[in-house]
Design a protein around this motif. Structure first.
Motif, short mmCIF file in Angstrom:
data_model
loop_
_atom_site.label_atom_id
_atom_site.label_comp_id
_atom_site.label_asym_id
_atom_site.label_seq_id
_atom_site.Cartn_x
_atom_site.Cartn_y
_atom_site.Cartn_z
N ALA A 202 0.84 -1.21 0.00
CA ALA A 202 0.00 0.00 0.00
C ALA A 202 0.87 1.25 0.00
O ALA A 202 0.54 2.25 -0.66
N ARG A 203 1.99 1.22 0.70
CA ARG A 203 2.89 2.37 0.74
C ARG A 203 3.70 2.46 -0.55
O ARG A 203 3.90 3.55 -1.08
N LEU A 204 4.16 1.33 -1.03
CA LEU A 204 4.98 1.33 -2.24
C LEU A 204 4.24 1.95 -3.40
O LEU A 204 4.82 2.70 -4.20
N HIS A 205 2.94 1.69 -3.50
CA HIS A 205 2.14 2.18 -4.63
C HIS A 205 1.02 3.12 -4.20
O HIS A 205 0.06 3.31 -4.95
N THR A 206 1.10 3.70 -3.02
CA THR A 206 0.06 4.61 -2.48
C THR A 206 -1.35 4.14 -2.83
O THR A 206 -2.13 4.84 -3.49
N LYS B 219 11.28 2.36 9.28
CA LYS B 219 12.73 2.57 9.10
C LYS B 219 13.04 2.68 7.60
O LYS B 219 13.69 1.81 7.01
N CYS B 220 12.60 3.77 7.02
CA CYS B 220 12.72 3.94 5.57
C CYS B 220 14.18 3.96 5.11
O CYS B 220 14.50 3.51 4.00
N GLU B 221 15.08 4.48 5.95
CA GLU B 221 16.48 4.59 5.56
C GLU B 221 17.12 3.22 5.37
O GLU B 221 18.15 3.10 4.69
N SER B 222 16.52 2.17 5.94
CA SER B 222 17.07 0.82 5.81
C SER B 222 16.28 -0.03 4.81
O SER B 222 16.62 -1.20 4.61
N CYS B 223 15.25 0.55 4.21
CA CYS B 223 14.36 -0.23 3.35
C CYS B 223 14.94 -0.40 1.95
O CYS B 223 15.37 0.58 1.33
N PRO B 224 14.93 -1.62 1.43
CA PRO B 224 15.49 -1.86 0.10
C PRO B 224 14.69 -1.24 -1.04
O PRO B 224 15.20 -1.11 -2.16
N GLU C 284 6.30 5.27 -3.25
CA GLU C 284 5.56 6.49 -3.55
C GLU C 284 5.13 7.22 -2.27
O GLU C 284 5.14 8.45 -2.22
N ALA C 285 4.76 6.47 -1.24
CA ALA C 285 4.36 7.11 0.02
C ALA C 285 5.56 7.82 0.65
O ALA C 285 5.42 8.92 1.20
N HIS C 286 6.74 7.23 0.57
CA HIS C 286 7.94 7.85 1.11
C HIS C 286 8.28 9.12 0.34
O HIS C 286 8.67 10.13 0.95
N ALA C 287 8.11 9.07 -0.96
CA ALA C 287 8.40 10.25 -1.79
C ALA C 287 7.52 11.42 -1.39
O ALA C 287 7.94 12.59 -1.47
N GLN C 288 6.31 11.12 -0.95
CA GLN C 288 5.37 12.16 -0.52
C GLN C 288 5.52 12.51 0.96
O GLN C 288 4.87 13.44 1.44
N TYR D 188 -0.70 5.33 4.81
CA TYR D 188 -1.05 4.09 4.11
C TYR D 188 -0.62 2.88 4.94
O TYR D 188 0.43 2.92 5.59
N PRO D 189 -1.40 1.81 4.91
CA PRO D 189 -2.76 1.74 4.38
C PRO D 189 -3.74 2.47 5.29
O PRO D 189 -3.45 2.69 6.46
#
Length: 351
Positions: A147-151, A199-204, A210-214, A220-221
């Motif tokens: 859900a976060r990867l693709h908002t 922990k977005c800084e460690s996420c592959p 897309e959620a991180h970019a925003q 999400y979800p």
């Protein structure tokens, strides 16, 4: 290389270096152990499940052993883990594996989903991890990652949202290394892409998220629409006789705490002595009201008012085979709910 393949490769690389590979159910992998762990992990943390899994597999090392067990023994080992329908379904499913499938877990998703308590995601996990069959999964952790990867907007419990997430999960599911992929996706959600403070800084997959970019990861979800839970009140009678036995009632096989032993219950506003005499045919002596407390289920709050009492001398006969006297020092071997277990412990200390 397509973006999908690049993301798959990034997740595999992360898992190879950081994934969890030493959990009890990741050792001696077979369909039974994977199925058992997946059911236990539904709405329960890994830390909470580990001791239950170890005790369960020690008592019931095979699906045949579980199928042959008494359901009361199964419920006893499950006591405290909550959502007791899972335990009853485990027992029924084990018997179905033995009686219908000859003691061997079926190797296709349709038949796996015929087992009580096994949905599409659990079936996918069993098939992919223990059989190497390509099958997408969509447990709570994977829903959050995708859900976060693709908002993906909306509550995942809504059918249209679930369908979109299933399509995405299927898109990313590779044709090789299926056990590693399934575990990697669950691990990412459990250890990195957490509900709060991910922990977005460690996420592959940070660069594609897309959620991180925003900057809206925790949006999400979307959560389930809230509703006010109703409040219910019940009085639990902790009745002790001259022999140091406590009276317990076997609950119906379905519903809250289904199949477990509990204290006889009465309406909170009834006149207790009259209700007890009417239901049980005994007179009370030395009643003592304990402080009430609240226990919350998924669909209501239950306010429990415990009452400690003794029977009049010699009054022990109860004309109901589902309501029995049990030695207080042996009741912890029965299947009881967490609140009742706590009350029994306090009751024993108070005598």
């Amino acid at each position: 290389m397509t973006q999908t393949a690049t993301i798959q490769q990034a997740i595999f690389s992360w898992y190879d270096q950081n994934g969890r590979k030493h959990l009890p159910w990741q050792q001696n992998i077979n369909p039974y152990r994977v199925w058992l762990s997946e059911v236990m992990l539904q709405q329960t943390t890994v830390a909470a499940v580990i001791p239950y899994f170890e005790r369960f597999t020690k008592s019931f090392p095979t699906v045949q052993a579980l199928a042959a067990a008494d359901v009361d023994d199964v419920l006893h080992l499950w006591s405290g883990l909550g959502y007791y329908s899972r335990a009853r379904n485990l027992h029924k499913a084990a018997q179905m594996v033995v009686d219908v499938f000859g003691g061997v877990f079926p190797e296709n998703l349709d038949d796996l989903q015929k087992l009580p308590g096994v949905g599409r995601s659990t079936a996918g996990a069993i098939a992919s991890i223990s059989m190497g069959i390509r099958a997408p999964i969509l447990d709570g952790n994977v829903k959050r990652v995708l859900a976060r990867l693709h908002t993906v907007s909306g509550w995942p419990g809504k059918s249209s949202v679930a369908k979109e997430l299933w399509n995405i999960s299927d898109q990313y599911t590779p044709n090789e290394r299926l056990p590693a992929w399934t575990q990697a996706m669950m691990d990412m959600g459990a250890t990195l892409c957490t509900r709060s403070k991910p922990k977005c800084e460690s996420c592959p997959v940070e660069q594609w998220c897309e959620a991180h970019a925003q900057g809206r990861e925790t949006s999400y979800p979307e959560p389930k629409p809230k509703k006010v839970l109703p409040e219910k009140h019940v009085r639990m009678l902790m009745l002790v006789n001259d022999h140091g036995e406590v009276l317990l009632e076997k609950r119906p096989p379905v519903g809250i705490w289904g199949g477990l032993w509990s204290f006889p219950e009465f309406e909170a506003d009834d006149e207790l002595s009259f209700s007890v005499q009417n239901k049980l045919g005994v007179m009370l002596a030395d009643t003592e009201q304990w402080n009430s407390f609240r226990h919350t289920f998924s669909h209501y709050h239950l306010h429990i008012e415990p009452v400690k009492a003794f029977t009049e001398s010699g009054a022990t006969a109860i004309a109901d085979d589902k309501i029995c006297w049990h030695p207080l020092n042996e009741v912890m071997s029965l299947g009881v709910s967490a609140p009742v277990k706590d009350l029994l412990s306090r009751l024993e200390k108070s005598l």
